[in-house]
Design an enzyme around this catalytic site. Structure first.
Site, PDB file in Angstrom:
ATOM      1  N   MET A 117     -11.210  -5.777   6.190  1.00 36.76           N
ATOM      2  CA  MET A 117     -10.417  -4.769   6.905  1.00 36.76           C
ATOM      3  C   MET A 117     -10.053  -5.314   8.285  1.00 36.76           C
ATOM      4  O   MET A 117     -10.937  -5.674   9.070  1.00 36.76           O
ATOM      5  CB  MET A 117     -11.197  -3.469   7.068  1.00 36.76           C
ATOM      6  CG  MET A 117     -11.408  -2.653   5.795  1.00 36.76           C
ATOM      7  SD  MET A 117      -9.905  -2.263   4.855  1.00 36.76           S
ATOM      8  CE  MET A 117      -8.924  -1.352   6.039  1.00 36.76           C
ATOM      9  N   HIS A 161      -1.385  -1.476  -4.148  1.00 32.07           N
ATOM     10  CA  HIS A 161      -2.642  -1.114  -3.484  1.00 32.07           C
ATOM     11  C   HIS A 161      -2.687   0.404  -3.316  1.00 32.07           C
ATOM     12  O   HIS A 161      -1.776   1.011  -2.751  1.00 32.07           O
ATOM     13  CB  HIS A 161      -2.692  -1.810  -2.122  1.00 32.07           C
ATOM     14  CG  HIS A 161      -3.970  -1.641  -1.370  1.00 32.07           C
ATOM     15  ND1 HIS A 161      -5.096  -2.406  -1.616  1.00 32.07           N
ATOM     16  CD2 HIS A 161      -4.308  -0.807  -0.358  1.00 32.07           C
ATOM     17  CE1 HIS A 161      -6.060  -2.051  -0.783  1.00 32.07           C
ATOM     18  NE2 HIS A 161      -5.611  -1.067  -0.009  1.00 32.07           N
ATOM     19  N   ASP A 165      -4.896   3.533  -1.874  1.00 27.96           N
ATOM     20  CA  ASP A 165      -5.949   3.894  -0.920  1.00 27.96           C
ATOM     21  C   ASP A 165      -6.503   5.271  -1.241  1.00 27.96           C
ATOM     22  O   ASP A 165      -5.820   6.280  -1.083  1.00 27.96           O
ATOM     23  CB  ASP A 165      -5.387   3.873   0.503  1.00 27.96           C
ATOM     24  CG  ASP A 165      -5.126   2.462   0.980  1.00 27.96           C
ATOM     25  OD1 ASP A 165      -6.076   1.665   1.001  1.00 27.96           O
ATOM     26  OD2 ASP A 165      -3.961   2.156   1.305  1.00 27.96           O
ATOM     27  N   HIS A 221      -8.581   0.812  -3.722  1.00 25.30           N
ATOM     28  CA  HIS A 221      -9.480   0.650  -2.573  1.00 25.30           C
ATOM     29  C   HIS A 221     -10.168   1.986  -2.323  1.00 25.30           C
ATOM     30  O   HIS A 221      -9.533   2.942  -1.886  1.00 25.30           O
ATOM     31  CB  HIS A 221      -8.617   0.198  -1.373  1.00 25.30           C
ATOM     32  CG  HIS A 221      -9.331   0.087  -0.072  1.00 25.30           C
ATOM     33  ND1 HIS A 221      -8.661  -0.077   1.129  1.00 25.30           N
ATOM     34  CD2 HIS A 221     -10.658   0.086   0.232  1.00 25.30           C
ATOM     35  CE1 HIS A 221      -9.539  -0.144   2.120  1.00 25.30           C
ATOM     36  NE2 HIS A 221     -10.746  -0.051   1.603  1.00 25.30           N
ATOM     37  N   SER A 269       0.856  -1.190   0.000  1.00 24.53           N
ATOM     38  CA  SER A 269       0.000   0.000   0.000  1.00 24.53           C
ATOM     39  C   SER A 269       0.886   1.233   0.000  1.00 24.53           C
ATOM     40  O   SER A 269       1.640   1.467   0.954  1.00 24.53           O
ATOM     41  CB  SER A 269      -0.891   0.009   1.247  1.00 24.53           C
ATOM     42  OG  SER A 269      -1.402   1.329   1.431  1.00 24.53           O
ATOM     43  N   MET A 318      -9.151   8.075  -0.259  1.00 26.16           N
ATOM     44  CA  MET A 318      -9.966   8.505   0.896  1.00 26.16           C
ATOM     45  C   MET A 318     -10.487   9.910   0.653  1.00 26.16           C
ATOM     46  O   MET A 318      -9.757  10.765   0.144  1.00 26.16           O
ATOM     47  CB  MET A 318      -9.113   8.494   2.167  1.00 26.16           C
ATOM     48  CG  MET A 318      -8.430   7.166   2.451  1.00 26.16           C
ATOM     49  SD  MET A 318      -7.605   7.192   4.051  1.00 26.16           S
ATOM     50  CE  MET A 318      -6.683   5.648   3.963  1.00 26.16           C
ATOM     51  N   ASP A 339      -6.369  -6.268   4.848  1.00 26.15           N
ATOM     52  CA  ASP A 339      -5.760  -4.936   4.829  1.00 26.15           C
ATOM     53  C   ASP A 339      -5.756  -4.342   6.232  1.00 26.15           C
ATOM     54  O   ASP A 339      -6.819  -4.113   6.801  1.00 26.15           O
ATOM     55  CB  ASP A 339      -6.591  -4.067   3.869  1.00 26.15           C
ATOM     56  CG  ASP A 339      -6.032  -2.683   3.635  1.00 26.15           C
ATOM     57  OD1 ASP A 339      -4.976  -2.345   4.185  1.00 26.15           O
ATOM     58  OD2 ASP A 339      -6.685  -1.933   2.880  1.00 26.15           O
ATOM     59  N   MET A 368     -12.286   4.314  -0.350  1.00 29.25           N
ATOM     60  CA  MET A 368     -12.869   4.635   0.966  1.00 29.25           C
ATOM     61  C   MET A 368     -13.548   5.989   0.829  1.00 29.25           C
ATOM     62  O   MET A 368     -13.100   7.010   1.356  1.00 29.25           O
ATOM     63  CB  MET A 368     -11.764   4.646   2.033  1.00 29.25           C
ATOM     64  CG  MET A 368     -11.304   3.242   2.396  1.00 29.25           C
ATOM     65  SD  MET A 368      -9.697   3.219   3.198  1.00 29.25           S
ATOM     66  CE  MET A 368      -8.662   3.274   1.743  1.00 29.25           C
TER      67      MET A 368
END
Ligand code: DX5
Ligand code: ZN
Length: 240
Positions: free
Chosen positions: A137, A33, A35, A66, A8, A37, A176, A68
């Site tokens: 998660m 990966h 992330d 991913h 990540s 957000m 994760d 979020m």
């Protein structure tokens, strides 16, 4: 099924993402990966579509994005066009999860659904047959460097059972949060086959080596491969 390592980049130096990705690819990373957000679904803001587009130009392995964010439906097309090969969405924000999963697939990406630590595995029941992967998660999403929540390996086992009940034996389970060489073997033994790791890789002095070490620790926990029939006891030596 092998174990894939997905570093990540959340814990990497954002001013040198190209170097970070090159290092983990040398170490055997299978995926990168990413992330995303939005400061609403989680209390942090990270990166978005233009960064994914830039990473796509330099990464040799697929990008695992991913999301979020509170409204993934608005953005999945843009992320797919930017180069996301895998897109995962949180079940907690999607009243029409079936539609979203199939929209991701129609865009040519692999579709994953994500369960927060407090979200029961039952939330998967009606979608387990449709997903390409499930992301469990093992911390509350929002930040890197948190401690693995101990019950998460049992949750991985429950997710594996739910997928198998739905006949979806090919779907992988990704995990994760708080994954390192200590926690990796237990989650692999429970059934996880994609391991996300941020701080364990990018806060180490040698991310290439940390990737390689994590991959070895994970592979060592895979169930033994069934012996070949020709090695079976009682079979005469030299028989073909
Ligand atoms: C957390 C993110 C993770 C994070 C993991 O919300 O989804 O991908 O980068 O970081 P570590 O491996 O440090 O727990
Ligand atoms: Zn993540």
């Amino acid at each position: 099924m092998t174990v894939q390592i997905a570093p990540s980049i959340l814990s990497a130096n954002f001013a040198a993402l190209g170097d970070a990705i090159a290092a983990v690819e040398r170490g055997g990373a299978d995926l990168i990966h990413v992330d995303v957000m939005d400061g609403h679904f989680v209390p942090n803001i990270t990166i978005g579509i233009p960064v994914v587009r830039s990473l796509k130009r330099i990464a040799s392995v697929p990008l695992d994005v991913h999301l979020m964010i509170t409204d993934p439906d608005r953005y999945i097309e843009a992320f797919a066009e930017a180069g996301a090969s895998m897109i995962s969405v949180h079940v907690e924000v999607l009243p029409h999860l079936h539609r979203t999963v199939h929209a991701i697939k129609a865009l040519g990406a692999k579709a994953g659904v994500v369960l927060n630590p407090a979200t029961p595995v039952g939330a998967l029941e009606q979608i387990a047959g449709d997903v390409d992967f499930v992301l469990v998660m093992s911390v509350n999403p929002g930040f890197g460097g948190q401690t693995f929540i101990p019950r998460s390996d049992l949750k991985v086992m429950e997710v594996r059972a739910a997928l198998d009940r739905a006949g979806n034996t090919v779907a992988r389970i990704e995990i994760d949060g708080g994954i390192d060489i200590e926690t990796a073997p237990r989650v692999v033994a429970a059934g996880a086959r994609i391991l996300v790791a941020g701080s364990a890789i990018f806060h180490s002095s040698d991310p290439e080596r940390a990737t390689r070490d994590l991959k070895a620790a994970a592979a060592g926990a895979l169930p033994a491969v069934p012996r070949l029939a020709r090695d079976a006891p009682g079979r005469p030596r030299g028989a073909n």
